[in-house]
Design a protein around this motif. Structure first.
Motif, short mmCIF file in Angstrom:
data_model
loop_
_atom_site.label_atom_id
_atom_site.label_comp_id
_atom_site.label_asym_id
_atom_site.label_seq_id
_atom_site.Cartn_x
_atom_site.Cartn_y
_atom_site.Cartn_z
N THR A 411 0.86 -1.18 0.00
CA THR A 411 0.00 0.00 0.00
C THR A 411 0.90 1.23 0.00
OG1 THR A 411 -0.06 0.13 2.41
CG2 THR A 411 -1.74 -1.25 1.33
N PRO A 412 0.39 2.39 -0.38
CA PRO A 412 1.23 3.60 -0.35
C PRO A 412 1.80 3.90 1.03
CG PRO A 412 -0.77 3.99 -1.62
CD PRO A 412 -0.93 2.65 -0.98
N ASP A 413 1.07 3.54 2.08
CA ASP A 413 1.53 3.79 3.44
C ASP A 413 2.66 2.85 3.87
OD1 ASP A 413 -0.07 5.98 4.32
OD2 ASP A 413 -1.79 4.62 4.34
N SER A 414 2.79 1.70 3.19
CA SER A 414 3.77 0.71 3.65
C SER A 414 5.07 0.72 2.84
CB SER A 414 3.16 -0.70 3.58
OG SER A 414 2.89 -1.06 2.23
N PRO A 433 -6.50 8.12 0.16
CA PRO A 433 -6.17 9.13 -0.83
C PRO A 433 -5.39 8.53 -2.00
CG PRO A 433 -5.63 9.87 1.38
CD PRO A 433 -5.95 8.42 1.48
N PRO A 434 -5.27 9.25 -3.11
CA PRO A 434 -4.50 8.76 -4.26
C PRO A 434 -3.05 8.45 -3.85
CG PRO A 434 -5.79 10.68 -4.87
CD PRO A 434 -5.91 10.54 -3.39
N PRO A 435 -2.46 7.38 -4.39
CA PRO A 435 -1.10 7.01 -4.02
C PRO A 435 -0.07 8.14 -4.13
CG PRO A 435 -2.12 5.22 -5.21
CD PRO A 435 -3.08 6.37 -5.28
N PRO A 436 -0.08 8.98 -5.19
CA PRO A 436 0.91 10.06 -5.23
C PRO A 436 0.81 10.99 -4.02
CG PRO A 436 -0.11 9.77 -7.38
CD PRO A 436 -0.90 8.96 -6.41
N ALA A 437 -0.43 11.29 -3.61
CA ALA A 437 -0.62 12.20 -2.47
C ALA A 437 -0.08 11.58 -1.19
CB ALA A 437 -2.10 12.54 -2.33
#
Length: 467
Positions: A411-414, A433-437
């Motif tokens: 995930t973007p957070d990991s 939220p969107p991955p870039p953000a």
């Protein structure tokens, strides 16, 4: 008849061979290959865990993958051969239904070019077998229907056994034949019931294995959890998939409505002719699978509405359209050329889609873009969902980049790397939220996103570097 079958096989082969490697592997196909990489017994248990597919195709693919080169073209040749072979029962069904030679030709053209039949002849799943044996079953039933004694029933029983082992939705084809016997061919009802019972009973050991595996794993049709209940407008899914999709929804709907009206008018006019029986069986073969699946999806605990599950209804539907076109040509002098041109429309739409290359997610283009920008550097591709991991890994290996590219689910957070690429499905994005953000908020510098649009699962990708 023999010459007609040969030409029909050639017509079916054209687009199916063109589609063979047009698209890279996608999630369902990589799952098929990953499970099939195990030993036979373990692979069959894993396929049983899926709970939605009998094992005939997967067992055949397990053998097929081990007798040839491990290439995309070789793997997909198996469903492609099934798709091409469907030409034979299409011709047989048209003749058994009392179609003229011209109507049979029109049916061949329509089925040879049908987008859904072509697409699933180039996919490592069991849908090509479902269409093949579903069509063969209807042809066998029409030939056994008006015979006496056991004539034709042995062949029907064998074909229906193969159909049941190909896909559970094949049982709807058998149900359509039983409905015909129950209401219009009652003298064959007992014989057909016995035949159908034998065919279905052969599947019971697999069903028992599936239930036992479900009790062990605790899964209850989890694979269908993403499906939503269909709306009335979704009833047009099957005819749209059969006739082909244009860039304009209004044009698609107009084509479906005109085709339905033409078939209804033709069927009404032929209701007292020798063709009436064939028309009724074809209509049942469309109405029963579509109707039962729709009602069960709306009222039942698990929606199961997918156009590919209903692919066995496509050949009989297109045969009805072919009959209507033949009726039009008979009624209007000089209309043969016009109806032939109409029968070529699905093929033209399918060819257009193949040229455009936007029908399936393009994992190969994602990997190519990454390799171009990285210029040979070692990197990591972070996939935003499990459905992207397998296809990306196969695409990386196909591009010869496995030694310097790692594909990881995150995930973007990991994400914890200093740099890399992030890929996700815009149709099934990670939660939040969107991955870039998310990565920008975590202190990464994010490059511009690149989009890889497709009719199914558009992909997006960007590069990131820790500040």
């Amino acid at each position: 008849m023999r010459a007609l079958v040969v030409v029909a096989l050639a017509a079916f082969a054209v687009l199916r061979l063109a589609a063979l490697t047009r698209y890279p592997l996608w999630g369902d196909e990589t799952w098929t290959l990953d499970v099939g990489a195990n030993g036979f017994n373990l692979a069959m248990r894993r396929y049983a865990d899926d709970q939605t597919h009998p094992p005939l195709f997967y067992a055949a693919l397990w053998v097929w993958a081990r007798i040839g080169p491990g290439t995309l073209a070789w793997w997909r040749t198996l469903p492609c051969l099934a798709g091409i072979a469907t030409a034979v029962p299409v011709v047989s069904l048209a003749r058994a239904a009392g179609f003229s030679r011209r109507a049979t030709w029109l049916a061949v053209l329509l089925c040879a070019g049908s987008g859904i039949l072509v697409a699933y002849s180039a996919e490592l799943r069991d849908y090509a077998l479902l269409a093949l044996f579903g069509t063969a079953s209807l042809a066998a039933w029409l030939r056994a229907r008006d015979a006496s004694g056991r004539t034709g029933l042995r062949a029907l029983t064998i074909v229906n056994g193969l159909l049941a082992w190909s896909h559970y939705f094949g049982l709807f084809v058998i149900a359509a034949e039983w409905c015909d016997a129950a209401f219009w061919a009652r003298r064959r009802l007992k014989a057909l019931t016995v035949s159908a019972a034998i065919s279905v009973a052969t599947l019971l050991p697999w069903v028992a294995e599936t239930i036992e595996r479900a009790l062990l794993t605790g899964h209850r049709l989890d694979v269908l959890s993403w499906l939503e209940k269909p709306a009335p407008g979704d009833l047009l899914d099957v005819p749209r998939a059969a006739l082909g999709a244009t860039p304009w929804l209004a044009a698609d709907l107009a084509l479906v409505v005109v085709a339905a009206a033409g078939v209804a008018l033709w069927a009404w006019r032929r209701r007292r002719s020798a063709q009436a029986t064939g028309i009724r069986v074809l209509a049942l073969a469309v109405a029963v699978p579509v109707g039962v699946s729709y009602v069960a999806s709306v009222a039942g605990p698990h929606p199961m509405w997918l156009d590919r599950y209903l692919i066995a209804a496509v050949p009989p539907l297109l045969l009805l359209v072919a009959g209507a076109l033949d009726g039009l040509a008979s009624a209007a002098r000089g209309a043969t050329i016009a109806v032939t041109a109409i029968a070529l429309v699905p093929g033209a739409l399918t060819a257009r889609a193949l040229v455009a290359g936007r029908e399936r997610p393009r994992y190969d283009l994602v990997v190519r873009e990454m390799a171009t920008q990285d210029g040979g550097a070692t990197t990591t591709l972070f996939a935003g969902g499990p459905r992207e991991v397998g296809p990306l890994r196969y695409a990386v290996r196909a591009a010869g980049l496995a030694s310097r590219t790692t594909v990881t689910l995150a995930t973007p957070d990991s994400v914890a790397a200093d740099s890399g690429w992030y890929v996700w499905s815009e149709d099934h994005p990670p939660a939040g939220p969107p991955p870039p953000a998310v990565l920008m908020r975590r202190g990464y510098r994010v490059g511009p996103s690149a989009g890889f649009g497709a009719a199914r699962d558009s992909l997006a990708m960007f590069r990131f570097v820790r500040r």
